[in-house]
Design an enzyme around this catalytic site. Sequence first.
Site, PDB file in Angstrom:
ATOM      1  N   THR A   1      38.004   6.037 -45.388  1.00 44.85           N
ATOM      2  CA  THR A   1      37.782   6.938 -46.511  1.00 44.85           C
ATOM      3  C   THR A   1      38.382   6.248 -47.735  1.00 44.85           C
ATOM      4  O   THR A   1      39.104   5.260 -47.611  1.00 44.85           O
ATOM      5  CB  THR A   1      38.469   8.309 -46.292  1.00 44.85           C
ATOM      6  OG1 THR A   1      39.818   8.077 -45.896  1.00 44.85           O
ATOM      7  CG2 THR A   1      37.752   9.124 -45.247  1.00 44.85           C
TER       8      THR A   1
ATOM      9  N   ASP B   1      39.167   2.208 -37.716  1.00 46.68           N
ATOM     10  CA  ASP B   1      39.111   3.265 -38.727  1.00 46.68           C
ATOM     11  C   ASP B   1      40.442   3.203 -39.481  1.00 46.68           C
ATOM     12  O   ASP B   1      41.473   3.664 -38.989  1.00 46.68           O
ATOM     13  CB  ASP B   1      38.926   4.615 -38.025  1.00 46.68           C
ATOM     14  CG  ASP B   1      38.879   5.781 -39.000  1.00 46.68           C
ATOM     15  OD1 ASP B   1      39.290   5.605 -40.169  1.00 46.68           O
ATOM     16  OD2 ASP B   1      38.452   6.880 -38.594  1.00 46.68           O
TER      17      ASP B   1
ATOM     18  N   TYR C   1      19.494  10.497 -58.434  1.00 46.07           N
ATOM     19  CA  TYR C   1      19.128  10.247 -57.028  1.00 46.07           C
ATOM     20  C   TYR C   1      18.821   8.776 -56.857  1.00 46.07           C
ATOM     21  O   TYR C   1      18.138   8.190 -57.701  1.00 46.07           O
ATOM     22  CB  TYR C   1      17.893  11.075 -56.631  1.00 46.07           C
ATOM     23  CG  TYR C   1      18.248  12.119 -55.605  1.00 46.07           C
ATOM     24  CD1 TYR C   1      18.651  11.725 -54.325  1.00 46.07           C
ATOM     25  CD2 TYR C   1      18.205  13.470 -55.896  1.00 46.07           C
ATOM     26  CE1 TYR C   1      19.008  12.665 -53.379  1.00 46.07           C
ATOM     27  CE2 TYR C   1      18.554  14.417 -54.952  1.00 46.07           C
ATOM     28  CZ  TYR C   1      18.959  14.006 -53.689  1.00 46.07           C
ATOM     29  OH  TYR C   1      19.314  14.924 -52.755  1.00 46.07           O
TER      30      TYR C   1
ATOM     31  N   GLU D   1      18.189   7.014 -53.391  1.00 46.35           N
ATOM     32  CA  GLU D   1      18.052   6.621 -51.980  1.00 46.35           C
ATOM     33  C   GLU D   1      17.642   5.163 -51.880  1.00 46.35           C
ATOM     34  O   GLU D   1      16.778   4.694 -52.616  1.00 46.35           O
ATOM     35  CB  GLU D   1      17.030   7.518 -51.285  1.00 46.35           C
ATOM     36  CG  GLU D   1      17.587   8.910 -51.056  1.00 46.35           C
ATOM     37  CD  GLU D   1      16.623   9.848 -50.358  1.00 46.35           C
ATOM     38  OE1 GLU D   1      15.515   9.416 -49.991  1.00 46.35           O
ATOM     39  OE2 GLU D   1      16.988  11.012 -50.188  1.00 46.35           O
TER      40      GLU D   1
ATOM     41  N   ARG E   1      36.865  11.302 -53.190  1.00 41.38           N
ATOM     42  CA  ARG E   1      36.534  11.597 -51.794  1.00 41.38           C
ATOM     43  C   ARG E   1      35.237  10.901 -51.440  1.00 41.38           C
ATOM     44  O   ARG E   1      34.167  11.272 -51.899  1.00 41.38           O
ATOM     45  CB  ARG E   1      36.377  13.097 -51.599  1.00 41.38           C
ATOM     46  CG  ARG E   1      37.668  13.836 -51.816  1.00 41.38           C
ATOM     47  CD  ARG E   1      37.572  15.219 -51.268  1.00 41.38           C
ATOM     48  NE  ARG E   1      37.673  15.170 -49.837  1.00 41.38           N
ATOM     49  CZ  ARG E   1      38.767  15.539 -49.160  1.00 41.38           C
ATOM     50  NH1 ARG E   1      39.820  15.963 -49.794  1.00 41.38           N
ATOM     51  NH2 ARG E   1      38.783  15.495 -47.855  1.00 41.38           N
TER      52      ARG E   1
ATOM     53  N   LYS F   1      42.539   8.574 -49.467  1.00 42.14           N
ATOM     54  CA  LYS F   1      43.874   8.801 -48.906  1.00 42.14           C
ATOM     55  C   LYS F   1      44.841   7.834 -49.607  1.00 42.14           C
ATOM     56  O   LYS F   1      45.003   7.906 -50.819  1.00 42.14           O
ATOM     57  CB  LYS F   1      43.839   8.627 -47.386  1.00 42.14           C
ATOM     58  CG  LYS F   1      42.925   9.647 -46.699  1.00 42.14           C
ATOM     59  CD  LYS F   1      43.010   9.577 -45.199  1.00 42.14           C
ATOM     60  CE  LYS F   1      42.240  10.687 -44.510  1.00 42.14           C
ATOM     61  NZ  LYS F   1      40.848  10.373 -44.235  1.00 42.14           N
TER      62      LYS F   1
HETATM   63  N1  DSN Z   1      41.483  15.132 -41.983  1.00 48.05           N
HETATM   64  C1  DSN Z   1      42.095  13.843 -42.244  1.00 48.05           C
HETATM   65  C2  DSN Z   1      43.577  13.888 -42.097  1.00 48.05           C
HETATM   66  O1  DSN Z   1      44.176  14.825 -42.586  1.00 48.05           O
HETATM   67  O2  DSN Z   1      44.167  12.991 -41.529  1.00 48.05           O
HETATM   68  C3  DSN Z   1      41.509  12.782 -41.424  1.00 48.05           C
HETATM   69  O3  DSN Z   1      40.181  12.644 -41.751  1.00 48.05           O
END
Ligand code: DSN
Length: 417
Positions: free
Chosen positions: A223, A197, A51, A53, A232, A226
Amino acid sequence: MESVKDFDPEMYSLVKQEEKRQADKIRLIASENYVSKPVLETTGSVLTNKYSEGYAGKRYYEGQQLIDQIELLAIQRAKNLFGAEHVNVQPYSGSPANIAVYLAFLNPGDTILGMALPHGGHLTHGAQASISGRYFNAQSYALDGTTGRLNYDSIREKALAVKPKLIIAGHSAYPRILDFEKFRLIADEVGAILMVDMAHFAGLVAGGVHPSPVPYADVVTTTTHKSLRGPRGAMILCKEKHAAAIDKAVFPGVQGGPHDNTTAAIAVALKEASTESFKQYTKQVIKNASVLAEALARKGFSLITGGTDNHLMLVDLTNKGLSGKQAAKALDKAGIVLNYNAVPFDKRKPFDPSGIRMGTPAVTSRGFKETEMLQLSEFIDRVIQSPEDEDSLAQIAEEIFAICAHFPAPGLEHLGA
Ligand code: DSN
């Protein structure tokens, strides 16, 4: 996973079946990828026990000698890779990262302006079902009805009309490059914060094959799992003048303790993303998408905007006489995994829309190139021509299985040919 096998054979079996599914099928979900073994191992490390924080040097728990170093390393690598002034690596994923940005800059009821969800925006860009649409006056811009592309004149008009406090550029399903400079000019004209984003295309930015929003935006969210091919998680990149507000919004504003195993795995992924081989990977991601898009177009598929500049494409199946959901289910049976997706101005409902979305980050990670993209277009065409022919779907699944066996997926090399 020998210990899991001994203690919990039921879960062991499910995980092993999922490994096999990921190895044996062609994964075209535009937001998915295969992480490397180093990223996988770091995600599963003892860092999950800690942990922490707070932030490096200012934690609410002791025992941070190594966690501080881990988080600072991740931050430094992200700053170097993206040229950002400040980075927060603690957001659990993209949605909390976006909510933290809103908390940093907005009060409930303030106006935000983002891309409409049915046109390719994300839930957290102001969709009514999301907290972003419930707590703010969420306004949206749409795609041009003729070109299927963003029309910056009409975005500007909308911004002048609704006077947003924050403008969001970014998407989950738009196959073209965004003009960040134009967004900046619009934001400046109306005095708005510009948030980009870049979750979908962060890897492409890192690889230098997509323009970077970092010089233009006040704040960039992404994120990490991807096209960037990490675990993740998520990051927020911003100008130094917003650093304190962003950090305070992430913790204690939206979250408690960061997931230190994820932070460390993000650092490993960022090291990978700084390499020459990652640059080559991102080039191939784009090449593969464009080859697949052109091959599908030649077969009479209707691509939104006519093609792609990035890693994804959106196909309207109306002229093929089946819905996106019917197509996605038939393709899955044939070993091709993607998602059904609304197309701009879709007349069908979101749960059974007209389109499918596909992307090339995952297949490129396992080594697919132009030849495999052409084969893939043939398979897709065969499925869409006979979506209810179970024998044909099973035959295609076998052919795909045979191809996949020659392309061991990262992290799953032990299942190779
Ligand atoms: N759920 C994601 C996507 O598939 O594009 C976006 O966060």
